[in-house]
Scaffold this motif. Structure first.
Motif, PDB file in Angstrom:
ATOM      1  N   ARG A  35       2.161 -11.895   8.821  1.00  0.00           N
ATOM      2  CA  ARG A  35       1.559 -13.184   8.178  1.00  0.00           C
ATOM      3  C   ARG A  35       1.486 -13.032   6.579  1.00  0.00           C
ATOM      4  NH1 ARG A  35      -2.871 -12.088  11.719  1.00  0.00           N
ATOM      5  NH2 ARG A  35      -2.529 -13.523  13.793  1.00  0.00           N
ATOM      6  N   LEU A  36       1.335 -11.787   6.124  1.00  0.00           N
ATOM      7  CA  LEU A  36       1.365 -11.581   4.542  1.00  0.00           C
ATOM      8  C   LEU A  36       2.660 -11.754   4.114  1.00  0.00           C
ATOM      9  CD1 LEU A  36      -0.058 -10.529   2.180  1.00  0.00           C
ATOM     10  CD2 LEU A  36       0.440  -8.045   2.757  1.00  0.00           C
ATOM     11  N   SER A  37       3.690 -11.324   4.931  1.00  0.00           N
ATOM     12  CA  SER A  37       5.060 -11.584   4.660  1.00  0.00           C
ATOM     13  C   SER A  37       5.424 -12.831   4.584  1.00  0.00           C
ATOM     14  CB  SER A  37       5.957 -10.768   5.663  1.00  0.00           C
ATOM     15  OG  SER A  37       5.709  -9.449   5.608  1.00  0.00           O
ATOM     16  N   ILE A  38       4.934 -13.757   5.385  1.00  0.00           N
ATOM     17  CA  ILE A  38       4.910 -15.332   5.443  1.00  0.00           C
ATOM     18  C   ILE A  38       4.480 -15.950   4.038  1.00  0.00           C
ATOM     19  CG2 ILE A  38       4.352 -17.478   6.323  1.00  0.00           C
ATOM     20  CD1 ILE A  38       4.585 -16.159   8.865  1.00  0.00           C
ATOM     21  N   ALA A  39       3.093 -15.507   3.652  1.00  0.00           N
ATOM     22  CA  ALA A  39       2.476 -15.978   2.443  1.00  0.00           C
ATOM     23  C   ALA A  39       3.678 -15.527   1.280  1.00  0.00           C
ATOM     24  CB  ALA A  39       1.316 -15.498   2.358  1.00  0.00           C
ATOM     25  N   TYR A  40       3.880 -14.174   1.238  1.00  0.00           N
ATOM     26  CA  TYR A  40       4.680 -13.630   0.160  1.00  0.00           C
ATOM     27  C   TYR A  40       6.064 -14.398  -0.034  1.00  0.00           C
ATOM     28  CZ  TYR A  40       7.729 -10.329  -2.778  1.00  0.00           C
ATOM     29  OH  TYR A  40       8.021  -9.743  -3.781  1.00  0.00           O
ATOM     30  N   LEU A  42       6.793 -17.662   0.966  1.00  0.00           N
ATOM     31  CA  LEU A  42       6.213 -18.916   0.629  1.00  0.00           C
ATOM     32  C   LEU A  42       6.494 -18.989  -1.036  1.00  0.00           C
ATOM     33  CD1 LEU A  42       4.350 -20.346   3.274  1.00  0.00           C
ATOM     34  CD2 LEU A  42       6.289 -20.864   2.720  1.00  0.00           C
ATOM     35  N   ARG A  43       5.594 -17.958  -1.430  1.00  0.00           N
ATOM     36  CA  ARG A  43       5.234 -17.836  -2.939  1.00  0.00           C
ATOM     37  C   ARG A  43       6.473 -17.339  -3.806  1.00  0.00           C
ATOM     38  NH1 ARG A  43       2.065 -13.021  -5.818  1.00  0.00           N
ATOM     39  NH2 ARG A  43       4.343 -12.310  -5.758  1.00  0.00           N
ATOM     40  N   GLU A  44       7.282 -16.839  -3.170  1.00  0.00           N
ATOM     41  CA  GLU A  44       8.711 -16.401  -3.809  1.00  0.00           C
ATOM     42  C   GLU A  44       9.321 -17.068  -3.507  1.00  0.00           C
ATOM     43  OE1 GLU A  44       8.761 -13.265  -5.969  1.00  0.00           O
ATOM     44  OE2 GLU A  44       6.852 -13.536  -5.903  1.00  0.00           O
ATOM     45  N   GLY A  45       9.208 -18.150  -2.809  1.00  0.00           N
ATOM     46  CA  GLY A  45      10.399 -19.332  -2.782  1.00  0.00           C
ATOM     47  C   GLY A  45      11.810 -18.661  -2.129  1.00  0.00           C
ATOM     48  N   ILE A  46      11.540 -17.855  -1.041  1.00  0.00           N
ATOM     49  CA  ILE A  46      12.670 -17.255  -0.396  1.00  0.00           C
ATOM     50  C   ILE A  46      12.920 -18.340   0.547  1.00  0.00           C
ATOM     51  CG2 ILE A  46      12.904 -15.949   1.731  1.00  0.00           C
ATOM     52  CD1 ILE A  46      11.036 -13.808   0.641  1.00  0.00           C
ATOM     53  N   ARG A 116      -3.819  -6.446  -4.797  1.00  0.00           N
ATOM     54  CA  ARG A 116      -4.169  -6.911  -6.350  1.00  0.00           C
ATOM     55  C   ARG A 116      -2.720  -7.256  -6.921  1.00  0.00           C
ATOM     56  NH1 ARG A 116      -8.369  -4.005  -9.346  1.00  0.00           N
ATOM     57  NH2 ARG A 116      -9.807  -5.487  -8.381  1.00  0.00           N
ATOM     58  N   ASP A 117      -1.608  -6.368  -6.774  1.00  0.00           N
ATOM     59  CA  ASP A 117      -0.618  -6.579  -7.368  1.00  0.00           C
ATOM     60  C   ASP A 117       0.057  -8.087  -7.234  1.00  0.00           C
ATOM     61  OD1 ASP A 117      -0.662  -4.277  -8.788  1.00  0.00           O
ATOM     62  OD2 ASP A 117       0.327  -3.245  -7.395  1.00  0.00           O
ATOM     63  N   LEU A 118      -0.070  -8.325  -5.712  1.00  0.00           N
ATOM     64  CA  LEU A 118       0.351  -9.748  -5.076  1.00  0.00           C
ATOM     65  C   LEU A 118      -0.144 -10.805  -5.567  1.00  0.00           C
ATOM     66  CD1 LEU A 118       0.354  -8.659  -1.123  1.00  0.00           C
ATOM     67  CD2 LEU A 118       2.630  -9.045  -2.863  1.00  0.00           C
TER      68      LEU A 118
END
Length: 120
Positions: A35-40, A42-46, A116-118
């Protein structure tokens, strides 16, 4: 209502990446890392399209009800991509895999070391 994909899976490489993400961020299980990977992603525009050589879905397999119990990820994806003509769960599966690989690479290079870095 369209019939959507019923299961989502990791490729072998993405599952290994998700396990490292789970350990790095002290997540409960690999599914949380997914789930975190999906959110990442989406945020990164993959890209939502599967690239050639994506790989077989030979890793852990999850019912979409486990990944997205209330349909919130599906609804978010459809809100962000209103013209999407592909099964949203196939797209989320793609993002889960590609996001895990990219996030794991960022963790490995020490660009991201904490949740936090995310947020930055």
């Amino acid at each position: 209502m369209k019939a959507y994909k019923k299961n989502m899976a990791f490729t072998s490489a993405a599952e290994s990446a998700a396990k490292r993400i789970k350990d790095q961020f002290n997540l409960t299980d690999v599914l949380d890392a997914g789930r975190l990977s999906i959110a990442y992603a989406l945020r990164e525009g993959i890209p939502v399209e599967r690239a050639p050589g994506f790989g077989p879905m030979s890793g852990s397999n999850y019912n979409v009800g486990s990944v997205d119990p209330d349909g919130e990820l599906r609804d978010l994806l459809l809100a962000l991509r209103p013209g999407l003509n592909e099964d949203p769960y196939r797209v989320l599966e793609t993002l889960m895999n590609d996001g895990a690989l990219k996030l794991d690479a960022e963790v490995s290079s020490a660009s991201i070391l904490s949740l936090r870095d995310l947020l930055n």
